[in-house]
Design a protein around this motif. Structure first.
Motif, short mmCIF file in Angstrom:
data_model
loop_
_atom_site.label_atom_id
_atom_site.label_comp_id
_atom_site.label_asym_id
_atom_site.label_seq_id
_atom_site.Cartn_x
_atom_site.Cartn_y
_atom_site.Cartn_z
N ALA A 201 0.29 -1.38 0.07
CA ALA A 201 -0.02 0.28 0.28
C ALA A 201 0.74 1.35 0.30
O ALA A 201 0.22 2.06 -0.83
CB ALA A 201 -0.80 -0.14 1.11
N VAL A 202 2.14 1.52 0.69
CA VAL A 202 2.78 2.08 0.52
C VAL A 202 3.62 2.37 -0.77
O VAL A 202 3.64 3.85 -1.15
CB VAL A 202 4.50 2.07 2.23
CG1 VAL A 202 5.53 3.34 1.76
CG2 VAL A 202 3.44 1.80 2.79
N PHE A 203 3.33 1.38 -1.31
CA PHE A 203 4.36 1.68 -2.56
C PHE A 203 3.22 2.31 -3.73
O PHE A 203 3.48 2.05 -4.80
CB PHE A 203 4.97 0.19 -3.33
CG PHE A 203 6.70 0.44 -2.47
CD1 PHE A 203 7.82 1.08 -3.25
CD2 PHE A 203 7.27 0.14 -1.82
CE1 PHE A 203 8.98 0.37 -3.01
CE2 PHE A 203 8.30 0.22 -1.30
CZ PHE A 203 9.93 0.03 -1.98
N CYS A 204 2.01 1.60 -3.31
CA CYS A 204 0.74 2.22 -4.23
C CYS A 204 0.56 3.58 -3.72
O CYS A 204 -0.41 4.10 -4.83
CB CYS A 204 -0.19 1.55 -4.21
SG CYS A 204 -0.04 -0.23 -4.73
N LEU A 205 1.50 3.92 -2.82
CA LEU A 205 0.63 5.73 -2.64
C LEU A 205 1.76 6.69 -3.11
O LEU A 205 1.39 7.61 -3.89
CB LEU A 205 0.69 5.19 -1.06
CG LEU A 205 0.47 6.46 -0.13
CD1 LEU A 205 -1.39 7.44 -0.75
CD2 LEU A 205 0.30 7.24 1.08
N LEU A 206 2.75 6.21 -2.64
CA LEU A 206 3.72 7.64 -2.84
C LEU A 206 4.31 7.33 -4.77
O LEU A 206 4.51 8.49 -4.77
CB LEU A 206 5.46 7.21 -2.03
CG LEU A 206 4.83 7.37 -0.36
CD1 LEU A 206 6.24 7.10 0.47
CD2 LEU A 206 4.24 8.13 0.16
N PRO A 207 5.03 6.09 -5.33
CA PRO A 207 5.06 6.86 -6.38
C PRO A 207 3.57 7.56 -7.51
O PRO A 207 4.23 7.79 -8.38
CB PRO A 207 4.90 5.37 -6.80
CG PRO A 207 5.42 4.41 -5.73
CD PRO A 207 4.55 4.68 -4.79
N LEU A 226 8.35 1.83 -9.81
CA LEU A 226 8.00 2.07 -8.01
C LEU A 226 7.06 1.79 -8.44
O LEU A 226 6.10 0.21 -7.18
CB LEU A 226 8.58 2.93 -7.39
CG LEU A 226 9.49 3.59 -7.93
CD1 LEU A 226 10.32 4.29 -7.58
CD2 LEU A 226 10.49 2.86 -7.22
N LEU A 227 6.06 1.64 -8.69
CA LEU A 227 4.48 1.60 -8.59
C LEU A 227 4.40 -0.02 -8.57
O LEU A 227 2.75 -0.06 -8.21
CB LEU A 227 3.66 2.61 -9.49
CG LEU A 227 2.14 1.90 -9.59
CD1 LEU A 227 1.51 2.31 -7.95
CD2 LEU A 227 1.03 3.09 -10.56
N GLY A 228 4.64 -0.42 -9.60
CA GLY A 228 4.24 -2.02 -10.27
C GLY A 228 5.18 -2.71 -8.80
O GLY A 228 4.26 -3.92 -8.67
N VAL A 296 -5.23 5.44 0.45
CA VAL A 296 -5.41 5.97 1.74
C VAL A 296 -5.09 4.96 2.58
O VAL A 296 -5.19 4.60 4.08
CB VAL A 296 -5.30 7.32 1.74
CG1 VAL A 296 -5.57 7.70 3.44
CG2 VAL A 296 -5.02 8.50 0.91
N PRO A 297 -7.07 4.43 2.88
CA PRO A 297 -7.73 3.94 3.89
C PRO A 297 -7.33 2.27 3.89
O PRO A 297 -6.99 1.64 5.23
CB PRO A 297 -9.38 3.48 3.18
CG PRO A 297 -9.29 3.94 1.37
CD PRO A 297 -7.54 4.91 1.65
#
Length: 637
Positions: A201-207, A226-228, A296-297
């Motif tokens: 989830a962190v890697f789907c948030l920041l990138p 990075l999202l991948g 985020v959630p």
């Protein structure tokens, strides 16, 4: 931490001759039997085994509950005759069949929250879909054939930019297939299902935020790589987590919420594309960056979910697994029943699979017959998701509609309609996936997707100045999405999450998701060029042919899994592949022709799978099952 249940299996497991009338070879189940591992054990021996289990796992205070749970697990259809059950416990066991959707809030919260993670994937697809119309121009990598249509000025970098835009769009899927998916096994091993989901989830948030702030196409490419990492580890873990938490009777309906939320993310992405259409040069930044919203959630909410009971059992933490099951089941008796039943089957798995390191487990995906059949089936359903052509719409629908003569705004509106249809028609699968079945949904919907794609492609021949031109293309694209959403949409991730044994579940799911996302990358890279060379009609026809090819592969190599526990599927995938193929060709196909082509209502189908009397739930319909007398060698897998 070592997989302690496997290490202790030899000491705990009682020789089958002492307590069972008949053994089933989980590498070559030529008789296609689905067997309860507790069946045939005498009452005294079963109670003795439960006592040993409770003492070893420091659960002596739950001894009576575990004994009752073991008796129910041994013969779930005859629980009324078991002494010692309270009326409330009998009522709860009855209601789990008559009111199967009446489940604890914690179970629904867990499945819904984790499936929100799928929104990131769907939203990102549609964000790039809309951004494709503008970010290439912003970065000077336009894939337009002419720089100025009015003056017909050729674009000298046209060929190169076609590939470059495709690679940028494919970046998350490249990173997922080659890194993100394969990280899920070690991440799950050390941090559990919840920890892995938090990491992803962190890697789907920041990138995603970074992609909206990118100043060059190189920066955009890196942020999407990075999202991948997050997408791959998330897609490999969330369906497993959901599958391990929910009861077998509704597992498909709840696990498929992954696809429903992916479809919802696609729909919301199209909404965001339209909402920011008129904001000027930053539109593409908002279209790409808005996909951070559903992450985020997920980052916050995963903390409040229980860990997977099966993962805890894999680590030998049975007391914690019981507490987790108590949150996920309506009564402690049901939690105790599931705990001991899963434990019994894990011992059987350990006998045929044993323990191994990561590299060995990956190799065993192709060498252990029972696991190899699951690998093949998951490969087929995942590959079929790319073969069907859905992602040419999810990635490039705006481009396709623009090729059909639509203005940029009209293309976005038509894509919005595609997203809405894709989402709405995902809802029927909540019920049909556990009643009609995974396999039957695929066999019904793939022919429909083939002809709708073919029809949509031929509609490009309608004169462009006709009002029917764009309307008919959009109609068949929407119809294609309507057939995809309840079939090939929910099945692949649901199916792949349930077919592997616990010992190989993480690496098996990583293989399946890497297959899906890896081919999604190939599709994303090649489609702009395919569209330019083959024209939309040729591209649609190509994918229509792939739908027919996928239909044949599914018919031959994909067994049904509905309403079977994850442990009972060991027996399904113990049936040799050649036997399964022979049954489909020699019995299932002739039956279908007699019954549905010649309308012979007296036609009957000899079943394949047959269940012993100690398996819970209704038997599978005749057309799902297999019974056979022919002997197939292990080499005929």
């Amino acid at each position: 931490m070592a997989d302690t249940f496997i290490e202790k299996a030899t000491a705990q497991h009682v020789d089958a001759d002492e307590h069972a009338s008949e053994d089933v070879n989980l590498n070559s189940n030529v008789e296609a039997k689905i067997k309860n591992p507790l069946a045939g054990i005498s009452h005294g021996l079963l109670m003795s085994q439960v006592e040993d289990f409770a003492n070893e796992q420091n659960m002596v205070d739950k001894m009576d509950l575990l004994k009752k749970g073991a008796l129910v697990a041994q013969n779930p259809t005859e629980f009324e005759s078991i002494e010692g059950l309270t009326q409330d416990e009998r009522t709860a066991l009855t209601r789990e069949v008559t009111h199967k959707w009446s489940q604890p809030t914690a179970l629904y919260f867990t499945v819904i929250l984790c499936s929100i993670g799928a929104c990131v994937q769907g939203w990102d697809q549609t964000g790039s879909n809309g951004a494709n119309l503008s970010f290439p121009v912003a970065f000077g990598i336009s894939d337009a054939k002419y720089l100025d249509d009015a003056e017909t000025i050729p674009n000298p970098d046209y060929e190169k930019n076609l590939w470059l835009v495709g690679v940028i769009n494919a970046a998350p899927y490249i990173a997922s297939a080659f890194l993100g998916c394969w990280l899920s096994d070690p991440l799950n091993n050390y941090f559990g299902r919840r920890g892995t989901i938090f990491f992803s989830a962190v890697f789907c948030l920041l990138p995603v935020i970074g992609s909206g702030l990118a100043q060059t196409w190189q920066e955009l490419f890196i942020t999407r790589l990075l999202l991948g990492i997050g997408m791959g580890s998330k897609a490999s873990t969330v369906p497993i987590y959901a599958a391990e938490n929910v009861p077998a009777l509704i597992r498909g309906g709840l696990v498929m919420s992954w696809q429903m939320w992916t479809a919802f993310g696609i729909f919301l992405g199209f909404c965001a594309n339209l909402a920011v259409y008129n904001v000027g040069d930053i539109a593409w930044r908002l279209q790409l960056g808005s996909a951070f919203i559903p992450a985020v959630p997920l980052v916050v909410g995963i903390y409040f979910c229980p860990e997977s009971p099966r993962w805890l059992m894999k680590k030998g933490r049975y007391a914690e697994a019981f507490k987790s099951l108590c949150r996920l089941r309506n009564t402690e008796l049901q939690a105790a029943r599931d705990l001991y039943y899963v434990h019994a089957q894990l011992l059987v798995e350990a006998d045929i699979i044993g323990t191994s390191n990561y590299v060995t487990r990956f190799i065993e995906l192709f060498t252990i017959p029972r696991v190899r059949r699951a690998t093949l089936a998951s490969f087929v359903v995942m590959l079929a998701q790319q073969m069907c052509g859905i992602n040419i719409m999810a990635f490039y629908s705006s481009t396709i509609f623009k090729e059909a003569g639509a203005t940029p705004l009209t293309a976005l509106l038509a894509s919005f309609g595609f997203g809405l249809v894709n989402f709405v028609f995902a809802f029927p699968a909540l019920w049909t996936i556990d009643t009609f079945g995974r396999r039957n949904l695929l066999l019904f919907t793939f022919p429909q997707m083939a002809w709708t794609l073919l029809a949509g492609g031929f509609c490009f021949y309608i004169p462009e100045n006709s009002s029917a031109h764009l309307g008919m293309i959009a109609f068949f694209v929407f119809l294609f999405a309507a057939f995809y959403s309840p079939g090939e949409g929910p099945v692949p991730f649901t199916y792949s999450a349930e077919v592997f044994p616990l010992t190989h579940r993480e690496v098996g799911m990583a293989w399946a998701v890497a297959t899906c996302l890896g081919w999604a990358a190939v599709l994303s890279i090649t489609f702009p060029r395919m569209l330019a060379v083959m024209t939309p009609t040729g591209a649609f026809g190509f994918y229509a042919a792939l739908n027919v090819t996928a239909l044949v592969m599914i018919f031959l190599w994909v067994p049904e899994t509905k309403q079977r526990t994850l442990e009972e599927l060991d027996y399904v995938f113990a049936v040799p592949t050649r036997k399964h193929m022979s049954y489909q060709v020699s019995k299932a196909m002739p039956y279908f022709i007699k019954r549905y082509v010649f309308w012979n209502k007296s036609a009957t189908l000899e079943p394949l799978y047959h269940f012993d009397s100690h398996i819970a739930g209704d038997s599978l319909p005749a057309h799902d099952a297999v019974r056979g007398e022919s002997k197939v060698s292990e080499d005929e897998k």
